[in-house]
Design a protein around this motif. Sequence first.
Motif, PDB file in Angstrom:
ATOM      1  N   PHE A  59      -9.851-115.236  39.180  1.00 42.16           N
ATOM      2  CA  PHE A  59     -11.306-115.291  39.124  1.00 42.16           C
ATOM      3  C   PHE A  59     -11.725-116.748  39.150  1.00 42.16           C
ATOM      4  CE2 PHE A  59     -15.505-115.340  37.147  1.00 42.16           C
ATOM      5  CZ  PHE A  59     -16.131-114.350  37.883  1.00 42.16           C
ATOM      6  N   PHE A  82      -9.349-109.150  36.511  1.00 44.10           N
ATOM      7  CA  PHE A  82     -10.797-109.292  36.547  1.00 44.10           C
ATOM      8  C   PHE A  82     -11.449-108.221  37.401  1.00 44.10           C
ATOM      9  CE2 PHE A  82      -8.841-113.442  35.955  1.00 44.10           C
ATOM     10  CZ  PHE A  82      -9.408-113.801  34.740  1.00 44.10           C
ATOM     11  N   GLN A 120     -14.480-118.976  38.031  1.00 44.79           N
ATOM     12  CA  GLN A 120     -15.635-119.019  37.137  1.00 44.79           C
ATOM     13  C   GLN A 120     -16.480-120.237  37.485  1.00 44.79           C
ATOM     14  OE1 GLN A 120     -18.218-118.130  35.707  1.00 44.79           O
ATOM     15  NE2 GLN A 120     -17.222-116.908  34.118  1.00 44.79           N
ATOM     16  N   LEU A 145     -14.372-107.761  39.734  1.00 45.48           N
ATOM     17  CA  LEU A 145     -15.274-108.606  40.515  1.00 45.48           C
ATOM     18  C   LEU A 145     -16.638-107.937  40.658  1.00 45.48           C
ATOM     19  CD1 LEU A 145     -12.719-109.616  43.299  1.00 45.48           C
ATOM     20  CD2 LEU A 145     -13.247-110.818  41.156  1.00 45.48           C
TER      21      LEU A 145
END
Length: 194
Positions: free
Chosen positions: A32, A21, A34, A23
């Motif tokens: 991550f 991911f 979510q 960031l």
Amino acid sequence: MTDAEVLAEFRDAGALLEGHFILSSGLRSPIFLQKMFIFQDPVRTERLCRALAQKIQARFGAVDYVVSPAVGGIVPGYETARHLGAKAIFVEREDGQFKLRRGFAIPAGARVVMVEDIVTTGLSSRECLASIAAEPGTILGAACLVDRSGGKAELGVPLVSLVAMDIPAYQPDALPPELAAIPATKPGSRGLGA
């Protein structure tokens, strides 16, 4: 609420993701959070924000205003403020800088806590706090659901979190081979237009 209970909320909501991911900070990570998967469930959001409000109150006492950075901080800021009996307002980017807009203001003498969703490097939090400092209220500190810096992010004020995790984050040119082998995705909100 214990660290394990907080993480269980994220896991149960499908909000604890693994992969590669990008960031909001530009750093890369194999994990991550979510948080929007949390915030789509009002009952789960209420539980987490009530627990955060209790920690804020225990650390800072009475709070008059909760200020959050748009976009990700609005929901937890509002729900946490509700449990604190405080007003909930937010800052938005205008010409690249966080500012109070929409007629929001913080009066002199108001006791203020900045509430964020997730802290990684602390950049958004520091920017939000700088905009709040231009107002006549008193900043008591900051709070977040998850401090993914493991307590290393420096905000310039005390930070209260429901859980602190030391999740690895890497510069794009210094990725471990197993992360470099996975295509990167950017699920965050920074860079969205005003």
